[in-house]
Design a protein around this motif. Structure first.
Motif, PDB file in Angstrom:
ATOM      1  N   ALA A 195     -27.286 -22.849 -71.684  1.00  0.00           N
ATOM      2  CA  ALA A 195     -26.382 -22.093 -72.550  1.00  0.00           C
ATOM      3  C   ALA A 195     -25.667 -20.998 -71.764  1.00  0.00           C
ATOM      4  N   ILE A 196     -26.386 -20.347 -70.878  1.00  0.00           N
ATOM      5  CA  ILE A 196     -25.785 -19.276 -70.066  1.00  0.00           C
ATOM      6  C   ILE A 196     -24.592 -19.798 -69.291  1.00  0.00           C
ATOM      7  N   TRP A 197     -24.772 -20.944 -68.609  1.00  0.00           N
ATOM      8  CA  TRP A 197     -23.682 -21.444 -67.758  1.00  0.00           C
ATOM      9  C   TRP A 197     -22.575 -22.090 -68.580  1.00  0.00           C
ATOM     10  N   ALA A 198     -22.874 -22.639 -69.742  1.00  0.00           N
ATOM     11  CA  ALA A 198     -21.810 -23.128 -70.617  1.00  0.00           C
ATOM     12  C   ALA A 198     -20.959 -21.961 -71.095  1.00  0.00           C
ATOM     13  N   GLN A 199     -21.598 -20.811 -71.340  1.00  0.00           N
ATOM     14  CA  GLN A 199     -20.876 -19.634 -71.813  1.00  0.00           C
ATOM     15  C   GLN A 199     -20.206 -18.868 -70.678  1.00  0.00           C
ATOM     16  N   LEU A 200     -20.694 -19.052 -69.460  1.00  0.00           N
ATOM     17  CA  LEU A 200     -20.025 -18.444 -68.309  1.00  0.00           C
ATOM     18  C   LEU A 200     -18.814 -19.264 -67.857  1.00  0.00           C
ATOM     19  N   TYR A 304     -14.920 -19.428 -77.211  1.00  0.00           N
ATOM     20  CA  TYR A 304     -15.798 -20.116 -78.153  1.00  0.00           C
ATOM     21  C   TYR A 304     -16.396 -21.339 -77.481  1.00  0.00           C
ATOM     22  N   VAL A 305     -17.714 -21.505 -77.594  1.00  0.00           N
ATOM     23  CA  VAL A 305     -18.419 -22.610 -76.944  1.00  0.00           C
ATOM     24  C   VAL A 305     -19.199 -23.392 -77.995  1.00  0.00           C
ATOM     25  N   GLU A 306     -18.975 -24.709 -78.024  1.00  0.00           N
ATOM     26  CA  GLU A 306     -19.670 -25.585 -78.967  1.00  0.00           C
ATOM     27  C   GLU A 306     -21.017 -26.037 -78.407  1.00  0.00           C
ATOM     28  N   ASP A 307     -21.840 -26.617 -79.272  1.00  0.00           N
ATOM     29  CA  ASP A 307     -23.162 -27.116 -78.867  1.00  0.00           C
ATOM     30  C   ASP A 307     -23.060 -28.203 -77.808  1.00  0.00           C
ATOM     31  N   ASP A 308     -22.054 -29.088 -77.934  1.00  0.00           N
ATOM     32  CA  ASP A 308     -21.972 -30.200 -76.991  1.00  0.00           C
ATOM     33  C   ASP A 308     -21.645 -29.745 -75.579  1.00  0.00           C
ATOM     34  N   GLN A 309     -20.959 -28.596 -75.442  1.00  0.00           N
ATOM     35  CA  GLN A 309     -20.696 -28.055 -74.109  1.00  0.00           C
ATOM     36  C   GLN A 309     -21.998 -27.602 -73.444  1.00  0.00           C
ATOM     37  N   ILE A 310     -22.901 -27.058 -74.224  1.00  0.00           N
ATOM     38  CA  ILE A 310     -24.204 -26.663 -73.698  1.00  0.00           C
ATOM     39  C   ILE A 310     -25.016 -27.894 -73.319  1.00  0.00           C
ATOM     40  N   SER A 311     -24.920 -28.935 -74.133  1.00  0.00           N
ATOM     41  CA  SER A 311     -25.649 -30.176 -73.838  1.00  0.00           C
ATOM     42  C   SER A 311     -25.182 -30.794 -72.531  1.00  0.00           C
ATOM     43  N   ARG A 312     -23.881 -30.714 -72.248  1.00  0.00           N
ATOM     44  CA  ARG A 312     -23.363 -31.276 -70.998  1.00  0.00           C
ATOM     45  C   ARG A 312     -23.914 -30.540 -69.789  1.00  0.00           C
ATOM     46  N   VAL A 313     -24.044 -29.223 -69.898  1.00  0.00           N
ATOM     47  CA  VAL A 313     -24.629 -28.463 -68.790  1.00  0.00           C
ATOM     48  C   VAL A 313     -26.115 -28.781 -68.664  1.00  0.00           C
ATOM     49  N   SER A 314     -26.792 -28.924 -69.793  1.00  0.00           N
ATOM     50  CA  SER A 314     -28.218 -29.235 -69.770  1.00  0.00           C
ATOM     51  C   SER A 314     -28.483 -30.562 -69.055  1.00  0.00           C
ATOM     52  N   ALA A 315     -27.531 -31.488 -69.133  1.00  0.00           N
ATOM     53  CA  ALA A 315     -27.693 -32.788 -68.472  1.00  0.00           C
ATOM     54  C   ALA A 315     -27.675 -32.667 -66.959  1.00  0.00           C
ATOM     55  N   LEU A 316     -27.192 -31.554 -66.438  1.00  0.00           N
ATOM     56  CA  LEU A 316     -27.170 -31.347 -64.990  1.00  0.00           C
ATOM     57  C   LEU A 316     -28.556 -31.061 -64.426  1.00  0.00           C
ATOM     58  N   LEU A 317     -29.466 -30.609 -65.274  1.00  0.00           N
ATOM     59  CA  LEU A 317     -30.782 -30.183 -64.794  1.00  0.00           C
ATOM     60  C   LEU A 317     -31.675 -31.378 -64.489  1.00  0.00           C
ATOM     61  N   PRO A 318     -32.277 -31.419 -63.304  1.00  0.00           N
ATOM     62  CA  PRO A 318     -33.249 -32.484 -63.012  1.00  0.00           C
ATOM     63  C   PRO A 318     -34.522 -32.278 -63.820  1.00  0.00           C
ATOM     64  N   LYS A 319     -35.310 -33.344 -63.944  1.00  0.00           N
ATOM     65  CA  LYS A 319     -36.541 -33.252 -64.731  1.00  0.00           C
ATOM     66  C   LYS A 319     -37.554 -32.321 -64.086  1.00  0.00           C
ATOM     67  N   GLU A 320     -37.567 -32.255 -62.769  1.00  0.00           N
ATOM     68  CA  GLU A 320     -38.520 -31.406 -62.067  1.00  0.00           C
ATOM     69  C   GLU A 320     -37.806 -30.546 -61.035  1.00  0.00           C
ATOM     70  N   LEU A 321     -38.245 -29.311 -60.940  1.00  0.00           N
ATOM     71  CA  LEU A 321     -37.734 -28.386 -59.931  1.00  0.00           C
ATOM     72  C   LEU A 321     -38.922 -27.731 -59.236  1.00  0.00           C
ATOM     73  N   PRO A 322     -38.796 -27.418 -57.957  1.00  0.00           N
ATOM     74  CA  PRO A 322     -39.919 -26.789 -57.259  1.00  0.00           C
ATOM     75  C   PRO A 322     -40.228 -25.410 -57.828  1.00  0.00           C
ATOM     76  N   THR A 323     -41.494 -25.061 -57.850  1.00  0.00           N
ATOM     77  CA  THR A 323     -41.918 -23.738 -58.308  1.00  0.00           C
ATOM     78  C   THR A 323     -41.537 -22.690 -57.279  1.00  0.00           C
ATOM     79  N   ILE A 324     -41.005 -21.587 -57.745  1.00  0.00           N
ATOM     80  CA  ILE A 324     -40.612 -20.490 -56.857  1.00  0.00           C
ATOM     81  C   ILE A 324     -41.651 -19.385 -56.990  1.00  0.00           C
ATOM     82  N   LYS A 325     -42.457 -19.225 -55.962  1.00  0.00           N
ATOM     83  CA  LYS A 325     -43.524 -18.231 -55.996  1.00  0.00           C
ATOM     84  C   LYS A 325     -42.954 -16.819 -56.011  1.00  0.00           C
ATOM     85  N   GLY A 326     -43.557 -15.968 -56.828  1.00  0.00           N
ATOM     86  CA  GLY A 326     -43.125 -14.573 -56.893  1.00  0.00           C
ATOM     87  C   GLY A 326     -41.879 -14.352 -57.724  1.00  0.00           C
TER      88      GLY A 326
END
Length: 473
Positions: A195-200, A304-326
């Motif tokens: 949502a942050i990046w769809a709104q940015l 103005y940002v619709e729900d589907d714009q947020i969904s499109r950005v969400s699709a960019l995220l991989p299922k797993e990301l490395p943990t960032i310590k600290g």
């Protein structure tokens, strides 16, 4: 409150924690001292005006976080629900123990917290004063959702889910010679990184159009881990801005409890303006109506940002990301190469083009590399002089075929969309690491001359829902 009580008992001469922290340190402006790592002062003690053990038993107020259980009836059955509450309660104990607890708090987290507050504000003020023409500061924050309302309502509207809400994401933009305010309105209740990046996105598009020289982004925000200070946001900040043509992304976080700033004022302005319109008889039952009503009534730039714009950005995220310590202790994240970030415990801007060595930055690859490289497959219509030679001619039958093009000395796979004399129009993918590519959120389609087309290839292999890779050696 512990310091206040000890001051009241005459055991210490100040209740100001800044003064007390300075008493424990050689230099309150030195990170080593305030982080209690200095060999000279890390074992120093507070000066007491009298022996605390002579005071005996006393009491003081203290904020305490505790869990409480209560019963809730669900579908006719009672269930126990556990909740966490922070309450102010009276504590009793020996004044000596109170004195020791205060010292422990100062050495454990208070000194570090005070230094972080001062350092982050100082660094960001310095950045603002020395901002260049190719740099921009974006101070971002969510406002509390605004409840949509009618000028006049029947009683039933007050109950249930009759009232919708609107999300407000606020941005204050500082360039070298201007300051602008933005607010993105959305019916979505999501406040996550997608949502942050769809709104940015509309704010960054505005920036690209009106300030084309800017290619370095400096974000400032508070640090909630479910929003800005989390690995999903770090991944998106290492991908999306580079798709839009920016060269460097730098995100600094204010110390916990000290994240209020001008962006909060933007949200307050929008809410006050909306409430005024309702009081004058306007109905604002939805986020879309809120946008339509206010866009001509305020100097704040509204999007103005619709729900589907947020969904499109969400699709960019991989299922797993490395943990960032600290993650909880870091205050700056820097990205100069797509997919790779550097993070450190405090912000520093002595090097604007890259990453300086101050505060020991650590690198994290958020787009894991795969072994091998793209191996072009020679297919019908290409030259037979070897795998990496330009096309002999541009013909209509090239449309829809995969190829590799050269852009700024780097190879990128793409699909040929159109052809013309001596050139092809190619929709290309973005790189997310070695031999790993993905389709950008904003379509990247331009014309390439014949000598910039290396060769045709077979379609790359799909390795997950988002990324593909070429055939490995």
């Amino acid at each position: 409150m512990k310091a206040s009580k000890l001051k009241q008992l005459g055991i210490i001469d100040s209740q100001n924690v800044i003064t007390l922290a300075a008493e424990l340190c050689c230099n309150a402006d030195n990170k080593v001292c305030m982080y209690r790592e200095c060999m000279t002062c890390k074992n120093k003690s507070l000066t007491s005006l009298k022996n605390p053990s002579e005071t005996g038993i006393t009491w003081w107020y203290q904020w305490v976080t505790k869990k409480e259980e209560y019963e809730k009836e669900i579908e006719g059955e009672k269930e126990k629900i556990a909740v966490t509450k922070t309450v102010k309660q009276i504590c009793e104990g020996n004044a000596q123990h109170l004195f020791e607890d205060l010292e422990k708090d100062l050495n454990g987290r208070v000194c570090k917290h005070l230094f972080n507050i001062k350092h982050q504000y100082a660094q960001l003020q310095s950045l603002h004063r020395t901002l260049r023409d190719d740099e921009v500061i974006l101070h971002v924050d969510y406002a509390e959702n605004w409840q949509c309302k009618y000028a006049k309502e029947v009683q039933q509207v007050h109950f249930g889910a009759s009232h919708r809400q609107a999300t407000l994401h606020n941005v204050v933009m500082y360039t070298s010679n201007n300051t602008l305010s933005f607010c993105t309105l959305s019916p979505s209740m999501k406040h996550d990184p997608a949502a942050i990046w769809a709104q940015l996105d509309p704010v960054l598009q505005f920036l690209k159009v009106n300030y084309p020289r800017v290619d370095k982004l400096f974000f400032i925000s508070d640090g909630p881990t479910m929003q800005y200070r989390g690995k999903k946001n770090f991944y998106l900040m290492s991908i999306i801005p580079f798709q839009m043509g920016f060269r460097t992304v730098n995100w600094s976080f204010l110390e916990a409890g000290h994240g209020k700033g001008p962006a909060d004022g933007v949200g307050a302005t929008i809410k006050r303006t909306a409430d005024t319109q309702v009081a004058r008889g306007s109905d604002i039952p939805s986020a879309k109506t809120l946008y339509e009503t206010l866009r001509t009534l305020t100097k704040v730039h509204l999007f103005y940002v619709e729900d589907d714009q947020i969904s499109r950005v969400s699709a960019l995220l991989p299922k797993e990301l490395p943990t960032i310590k600290g993650t909880l202790s870091l205050h700056q994240v820097i990205c100069t190469t797509p997919g790779t970030i550097y993070h450190r415990v405090l912000s520093c801007f002595c090097e604007r083009e890259g990453v300086c060595g101050c505060f020991q930055p650590k690198a994290v690859d958020l787009a894991p590399q795969t072994v091998g490289s793209i191996e072009p497959q020679i297919i019908e219509g290409t030259s037979g002089r070897g795998p990496l030679c330009p096309l002999d001619e541009i013909t209509e039958d090239l449309k829809g075929k995969w190829c590799i093009v050269i852009y700024e000395n780097d190879p990128y796979p793409g699909i040929i969309e159109d052809v013309d004399e001596g050139a092809v129009e190619v929709k290309v993918m973005c790189s997310a690491g070695q031999n790993k590519f993905f389709w950008p959120l904003i379509e990247d389609k331009i014309w390439y001359t014949q000598d910039n087309v290396m060769t045709l290839i077979s379609p790359p292999e799909k390795i997950n829902s988002r990324h593909v890779q070429g055939k490995c050696n």
